[in-house]
Design a protein around this motif. Structure first.
Motif, mmCIF file in Angstrom:
data_model
loop_
_atom_site.group_PDB
_atom_site.id
_atom_site.type_symbol
_atom_site.label_atom_id
_atom_site.label_comp_id
_atom_site.label_asym_id
_atom_site.label_seq_id
_atom_site.Cartn_x
_atom_site.Cartn_y
_atom_site.Cartn_z
ATOM 1 N N GLU A 1 0.819 -1.211 0.000
ATOM 2 C CA GLU A 1 0.000 0.000 0.000
ATOM 3 C C GLU A 1 0.851 1.258 0.000
ATOM 4 O O GLU A 1 0.555 2.223 -0.719
ATOM 5 C CB GLU A 1 -0.912 -0.003 1.228
ATOM 6 N N THR B 1 -3.048 -3.870 -4.754
ATOM 7 C CA THR B 1 -2.443 -4.145 -3.446
ATOM 8 C C THR B 1 -2.955 -5.452 -2.855
ATOM 9 O O THR B 1 -2.538 -5.856 -1.774
ATOM 10 C CB THR B 1 -2.736 -2.999 -2.457
ATOM 11 N N SER B 2 -3.849 -6.120 -3.589
ATOM 12 C CA SER B 2 -4.404 -7.397 -3.153
ATOM 13 C C SER B 2 -4.699 -8.244 -4.381
ATOM 14 O O SER B 2 -4.984 -7.709 -5.463
ATOM 15 C CB SER B 2 -5.689 -7.181 -2.349
ATOM 16 N N CYS B 3 -4.635 -9.550 -4.216
ATOM 17 C CA CYS B 3 -4.932 -10.460 -5.327
ATOM 18 C C CYS B 3 -6.349 -11.010 -5.277
ATOM 19 O O CYS B 3 -6.700 -11.910 -6.044
ATOM 20 C CB CYS B 3 -3.930 -11.617 -5.322
ATOM 21 N N GLU B 4 -7.165 -10.473 -4.394
ATOM 22 C CA GLU B 4 -8.496 -11.025 -4.166
ATOM 23 C C GLU B 4 -9.413 -10.902 -5.385
ATOM 24 O O GLU B 4 -10.263 -11.754 -5.611
ATOM 25 C CB GLU B 4 -9.150 -10.323 -2.964
ATOM 26 N N MET C 1 -0.059 -14.208 -0.045
ATOM 27 C CA MET C 1 -0.862 -13.141 -0.629
ATOM 28 C C MET C 1 -1.366 -13.493 -2.029
ATOM 29 O O MET C 1 -2.456 -13.080 -2.431
ATOM 30 C CB MET C 1 -0.027 -11.853 -0.690
#
Length: 309
Positions: free
Chosen positions: A37, A65-68, A91
């Protein structure tokens, strides 16, 4: 890897990940950079700028900032510092599918196993990056030397997925060697790293300066000999010719700083555990005395510890 358009996820947009990811994005592939971030907050724009010895360029970059929410990707270039390996592997789990291939381009010889324990060893491919580069600021990379990779299956087989990944690099203008013995390549890179990184970090000198110093040159060679002894016990043959080759290669690098010297100058955490630390650990395992690697490890560990206080 799946057919159709390939999606490449680059974990870490530092000097290594930023450079190779930008090259691949410039060739027309979809590249997503997953970053921390605070990295994103310092970006001036959504671009990566490369100041290269081969000509400057920039690319529009896709950052997360996320792999979701990015879905399953085809290829992961794993480019974080070795001490962040496990956290980064956890992550990327949402983006890793059955056919996702993961190439580690990190310093050290055990990152592949660390990643594999979290996402599955069958997905992991060994990789070695040969590059002189520095992150000047978030999104801005200075490329000063080399810029090629070697990749290979950990069991030595030459598979279609490795050939396909090699083509992705080559299409991006990055020379990619397909290795039938990537573990030896990893050890040879480690041998170079455990000698040049600590010596330059402790002396504050660039590679050209230490290689031209007879005392440092002798130290570097002796450190490499300790590595070769440990490597032999791990089933990897590193010869005096390999050491001579590493020295000759270094003579032509010029006034380039190692990554550890950059980290010292910038007050960053050091990758000492993945370099001299693992030689000390494996030396103890095999009953081999490695006094030079131990000395370098202990000196730099103290520097690292004092910074954390």
């Amino acid at each position: 890897m799946n057919g159709g358009e390939k999606i490449i996820l680059v974990v870490g947009a530092g000097a290594v990940g930023g450079f190779f990811g930008a090259c691949i994005a410039r060739s027309g592939k979809r590249v997503i950079f997953v970053v921390k971030e605070n990295y994103l907050s310092f970006l001036k724009d959504r671009r990566i700028w490369v100041r290269s010895i081969n000509g400057d360029f920039s690319i529009n970059a896709e950052f997360v900032t996320s792999c979701e929410s990015i879905g399953i990707v085809d290829l992961v270039l794993f480019c974080v510092k070795s001490y962040d390996t496990e956290d980064a592997a956890r992550m990327i789990i949402p983006a890793v599918g059955e056919k996702t291939a993961i190439v580690s381009l990190q310093n050290g010889i055990d990152n592949e196993e660390k990643i594999g324990r979290i996402v599955g060893m069958q997905k992991v491919i060994g990789g070695v990056a040969y590059i002189g580069a520095k992150l000047l600021e978030p999104g801005v990379i200075e490329h000063s030397a080399a810029g090629r990779v070697a990749i290979g299956e950990l069991d030595g087989s030459i598979t279609e997925r490795v050939k396909e990944i090699g083509s992705i690099f080559e299409d991006a203008g990055v020379t990619c060697e397909i290795s039938a013995n990537i573990r030896k390549s990893l050890w040879k890179k480690l041998m170079w790293n455990v000698a040049f990184n600590p010596v330059t970090a402790l002396t504050g000198c660039a590679i050209k300066e230490v290689i031209e110093s007879q005392s440092c040159r002798g130290l570097i060679r002796d450190v490499m000999r300790e590595v070769s002894m440990v490597a032999g016990c791990e089933g990897i043959e590193i010869t005096d010719s390999d050491i001579d080759e590493a020295i000759r290669f270094s003579e032509g690098i010029g006034h380039v700083k190692t990554s550890m010297l950059h980290d010292i100058e910038e007050g960053k955490r050091l990758e000492i555990e993945a370099l001299n630390g693992i030689i000390v650990k494996l030396g103890k395992k095999h009953g081999i005395n490695v006094p030079l690697n131990r000395t370098l490890y202990e000196c730099l560990s103290l520097i690292d510890m004092k910074r954390k206080k």
